[in-house]
Scaffold this active site. Structure first.
Site: not given
Length: 370
Positions: A172, A256, A259, A273
């Site tokens: 991340d 993201h 994601h 995540h």
């Protein structure tokens, strides 16, 4: 020149040291806080409660969260806080608990204290909450006008956390560089705040590439090391500074968005995540036509166990219809993928995901052949 941005650089106070949690009572006393709601997890709390201090002179209500940072859970916690007449919210746990605690505290206009048990995201640092629905689909992220009052980071607590969550945090945080750089590099002029965001984003990448392997070795050995503490602070503090100083220029772009789009599929809800973001970095690099950078990063990913493709996440069986659904969601009008240069359509994303599978298979075949 960039558009107006708001700097949200740091919590009001931050402390990182072994035993930092022990000072919680003193911090609460300095702030005149007498009654608190402590929001915690389930499994994580079984370990964390051993390090959580006795709070002399403070009445504490302890409540386990329901597993999602949702508006429903925020409202449930808010009722508990109001009926308990508390004057502060404390979050003890990972990113979703930190986000939930922040959302409750802002909703009730009271301070929030974060005691992270993981270094999987920068959630403990940042004044925002990523909101999900009750089934785990990402809805939005809300940025707040108040900083977190206090973050107490104890590396010894993080050392005892699951290693796979640390790996996800590295994935991340590595994305900070790729997502910020693709936006900031488009600017002809930069403010000092943007320069700080760009510098800290690169710092994330440089530290993680240099120190992640050593940090994970420390976790396996159960012994604190300089590399471990550096990676923990990078995932939480430096990662949070990128968006804190860069605002929309340092928060998210392509990775993201991928994601967020993956969360529309139930088959992805069990995935961490950071792992989905790490995969999103490679999809973003495919959109940017940077296969050489993927080839450079692939060894690092595989050494740590980060997913490079759908196959690595057990999603290679997804139908083209499912992938098109992801691509459509990734490119809705307000997604940050559109902060990247050029026109990016659902077809762009779909083709990038398909081409990435081919590229990774090719790179692996070449490695085995040699």
């Amino acid at each position: 020149m960039e558009k107006n941005l708001i700097v949200r650089g740091a919590p009001q106070e931050f402390e990182c040291r072994v035993g930092a949690w022990d000072a919680l009572g003193e911090h609460l006393e300095r702030r005149g806080l007498k009654r608190v709601l402590v929001i915690h997890g389930g499994v994580s709390w079984e370990k964390a409660r051993r390090s959580f201090p006795e709070l002399a002179g403070v009445d504490a209500i302890f409540e386990q969260y329901g597993g999602e940072c949702s508006f429903e859970e925020r409202d449930r916690m808010a009722v508990l806080a109001e009926t308990g007449h508390v004057d502060a919210i404390i979050g003890v746990g990972g990113g979703k608990i930190a986000d939930l605690a922040k959302a409750v505290a802002v909703y009730l206009a009271m301070p929030v204290v974060i005691l992270p048990t993981l270094a999987a995201t920068c959630a403990a640092w940042t004044p925002l909450s990523v909101m999900y629905d009750t089934r785990g689909e990402m809805l939005q992220y809300d940025i707040f006008a108040r900083s977190n009052a206090l973050v107490l980071l104890d590396p010894a607590v993080i050392l005892d956390s699951p290693i796979e969550l640390m790996v996800a945090g590295i994935g991340d945080t590595l994305a900070k560089w790729y997502e910020a750089d693709v936006i900031i590099s488009q600017l002809t002029e930069r403010s000092v705040a943007i320069d700080i965001a760009h510098y800290t984003a690169k710092l994330c990448r440089d530290i993680l590439l240099e120190s992640s392997v050593g940090a994970l070795e420390a976790m396996r050995d159960g012994k604190l090391s300089a590399a471990f503490v550096k990676v923990v602070e990078t995932n939480i503090m430096i990662g949070g500074m990128v968006g804190g100083f860069g605002d929309d220029y340092g928060r998210t772009s392509g990775a993201h968005s991928i994601h967020d789009a993956l969360t529309v599929l139930d088959a992805t809800h069990h995935l961490l995540h950071g792992n989905k973001v790490a995969y999103g970095v490679f999809v973003q690099l495919m959109i940017e036509n940077r296969p050489d950078e993927i080839a450079t990063l692939r060894g690092f990913y595989e050494e740590l166990g980060l997913p490079t493709c759908l196959l690595d996440m057990g999603l290679d069986g997804l139908s083209d219809e499912a992938l098109k659904q992801v691509a459509e969601r990734a490119t809705i009008a307000d997604e940050t993928i559109h902060l990247m240069p050029g026109e990016i359509t659902a077809t762009t994303v779909f083709d990038a995901m398909k081409d990435l599978e081919v590229l990774i298979a090719k790179l692996r075949a070449e490695m085995h052949a040699s």
